[in-house]
Motif scaffolding. Sequence first.
Motif, PDB file in Angstrom:
ATOM      1  N   TRP A   1      -5.970   8.806   0.280  1.00 22.89           N
ATOM      2  CA  TRP A   1      -4.945   8.373   1.231  1.00 22.89           C
ATOM      3  C   TRP A   1      -3.569   8.882   0.845  1.00 22.89           C
ATOM      4  O   TRP A   1      -3.227   8.952  -0.332  1.00 22.89           O
TER       5      TRP A   1
ATOM      6  N   GLU B   1      -4.691  -1.496  -7.933  1.00 22.59           N
ATOM      7  CA  GLU B   1      -3.270  -1.534  -8.290  1.00 22.59           C
ATOM      8  C   GLU B   1      -2.530  -2.703  -7.634  1.00 22.59           C
ATOM      9  O   GLU B   1      -1.543  -3.199  -8.174  1.00 22.59           O
ATOM     10  N   CYS B   2      -3.031  -3.144  -6.455  1.00 25.31           N
ATOM     11  CA  CYS B   2      -2.315  -4.260  -5.812  1.00 25.31           C
ATOM     12  C   CYS B   2      -3.046  -5.587  -6.020  1.00 25.31           C
ATOM     13  O   CYS B   2      -2.736  -6.567  -5.327  1.00 25.31           O
TER      14      CYS B   2
ATOM     15  N   ILE C   1       2.501   1.982  -3.326  1.00 25.45           N
ATOM     16  CA  ILE C   1       1.526   2.421  -4.339  1.00 25.45           C
ATOM     17  C   ILE C   1       1.119   3.873  -4.074  1.00 25.45           C
ATOM     18  O   ILE C   1       1.138   4.715  -4.979  1.00 25.45           O
ATOM     19  N   ILE C   2       0.803   4.166  -2.826  1.00 25.55           N
ATOM     20  CA  ILE C   2       0.405   5.544  -2.481  1.00 25.55           C
ATOM     21  C   ILE C   2       1.564   6.497  -2.789  1.00 25.55           C
ATOM     22  O   ILE C   2       1.379   7.554  -3.385  1.00 25.55           O
TER      23      ILE C   2
ATOM     24  N   LEU D   1      -4.975   8.712  -3.513  1.00 25.61           N
ATOM     25  CA  LEU D   1      -5.665   7.539  -4.064  1.00 25.61           C
ATOM     26  C   LEU D   1      -6.791   7.106  -3.137  1.00 25.61           C
ATOM     27  O   LEU D   1      -6.661   7.176  -1.911  1.00 25.61           O
TER      28      LEU D   1
ATOM     29  N   PHE E   1       0.825  -1.206   0.000  1.00 25.63           N
ATOM     30  CA  PHE E   1       0.000   0.000   0.000  1.00 25.63           C
ATOM     31  C   PHE E   1       0.866   1.265   0.000  1.00 25.63           C
ATOM     32  O   PHE E   1       0.597   2.221  -0.736  1.00 25.63           O
TER      33      PHE E   1
ATOM     34  N   GLU F   1      -8.806   2.479  -5.733  1.00 21.24           N
ATOM     35  CA  GLU F   1      -7.664   2.596  -6.661  1.00 21.24           C
ATOM     36  C   GLU F   1      -6.459   1.814  -6.134  1.00 21.24           C
ATOM     37  O   GLU F   1      -5.747   1.160  -6.901  1.00 21.24           O
ATOM     38  N   ILE F   2      -6.278   1.893  -4.822  1.00 22.75           N
ATOM     39  CA  ILE F   2      -5.149   1.138  -4.235  1.00 22.75           C
ATOM     40  C   ILE F   2      -5.394  -0.362  -4.430  1.00 22.75           C
ATOM     41  O   ILE F   2      -4.499  -1.103  -4.850  1.00 22.75           O
TER      42      ILE F   2
END
Length: 449
Positions: free
Chosen positions: A148, A106-107, A90-91, A98, A87, A102-103
Amino acid sequence: MTAIWEQVKALFTIQHGSYAERPDTPEGRAYEQSLMLERTRSLPPWPLFKLGAVYGLGPQPAPVRVYQDGALFFLSACLGVAALFRFADIIGQHGGGLTAEEIAKECNCRDANAVARVLRACENWGYFESYAPNGQDLKRVANEQRLWRNTALSAMLRENHPQSARSMIVHLYVDVFPASSVLFESMRDSSGSDLEPDQIGTSAEESYQPSPTAFERVHQGTFWEYLARHPDRWDNFHGAMRGVDSGTTPSILQDIDWGRFLRVVDIGGADGSLTFHLLRSYALKGIIFDMPPVVEHAKQFWNSTPERAAMVTNGRVQFAAGDFLQGTGLPPAQEGDVYIMRNIWHDWRVQECVRIGQSIREAIGRVRNVHLIILEASIDQCARGSPLERMRALVDQTMLTVFGSRERDRLEFEVLLQRCGFQLTEMRPLRAPMVAVFAQPSPAWRSPS
Ligand SMILES: C[S@@+](CC[C@H](N)C(=O)[O-])C[C@H]1O[C@@H](n2cnc3c(N)ncnc32)[C@H](O)[C@@H]1O
């Protein structure tokens, strides 16, 4: 006024557990019950309750605190999940902003709602921060719609953070956490997790049979066997050790005068990152000693940057492969050497510590002006409840769960060192969650072999 003061006292008293205990007699039981009932019934005034339970500026009501502590493994789980799903990376890659969905996308996590709730749980302990899009009132924005960003703490879960704790959190979650769930059974069936150092050489040692640790029950083998079976876990463990390195090395470099030594022999040095920093900062030579596969890994690490590769080529650093339990492959000492063990002894029960210490003492033999420095999270160095002491207590629990070993206090170090032919000369606190234990070889020592 008196009533309020009584409430304040009651809150403090309950939180810190120092209520007046009475012996287990009918009168004692009646007294305690009436006291507890009275406290349970008498609610604190709202301002006091809010101060502690809502704003965290005063004592918390005991039931709130006790539940939190009991369920804190969920915080570990949330951090583990956040680290595994990356997380924070990605953030960070998006510079924040995000939504949980969306997070999740992406993961590759299909449960965006769970992502939002894991983030929200972490946020309560200062990891990740939510904010409302377009300056809206945060309270009116559903958890799923909140944006976030990382905080200073969650940024440490990023892979490329200079003090990255990601691999350590993954190690704790994947390797150690399952073992902690059978600690009860392991303790119940144990014949005693370890000997005391002064039992070495007595009949207690002869009859001592170590029981499997909680980790060994769950993973069917020792920690080192488990790592050997799972190369991905080894890779992650190396990363975890690099995290420990970045968190402790600045203090190790500055709080100890390494300039008085000529060569550092890094026992169980893993990829040798501590040796690298020492060679960079001081005119020292270095030898990294570890098990053969680890040494191969270390060589790759040293060849991965021109600065490190040059230290190998010009002979400032060398590698030695062997086994410190068997006493094989340890580099023989030269005058001016310092043998170091960072986070080694705490992985082993007393008997093995003595074997490791004696292997080093054999390698030193009669060479003069040689020192030993042990770097570990020794316990009982600060007040109980202080952040450092709490962290050390948790490291000690990890050692109990995984290895059946422990973090040691000064007395235990003294006795252990003496058993291996050393004398403790100084115990120095470091500006890190470690202390440095300085020792010198005792001249009168005779090799047992
Ligand atoms: C907790 S790690 C510490 C690594 C390093 N000293 C540091 O502080 O980053 C323990 C190290 O001991 C090594 N080790 C375990 N058993 C060993 C053995 N029998 N002989 C030599 N090294 C061993 C492991 O390979 C590992 O690198």
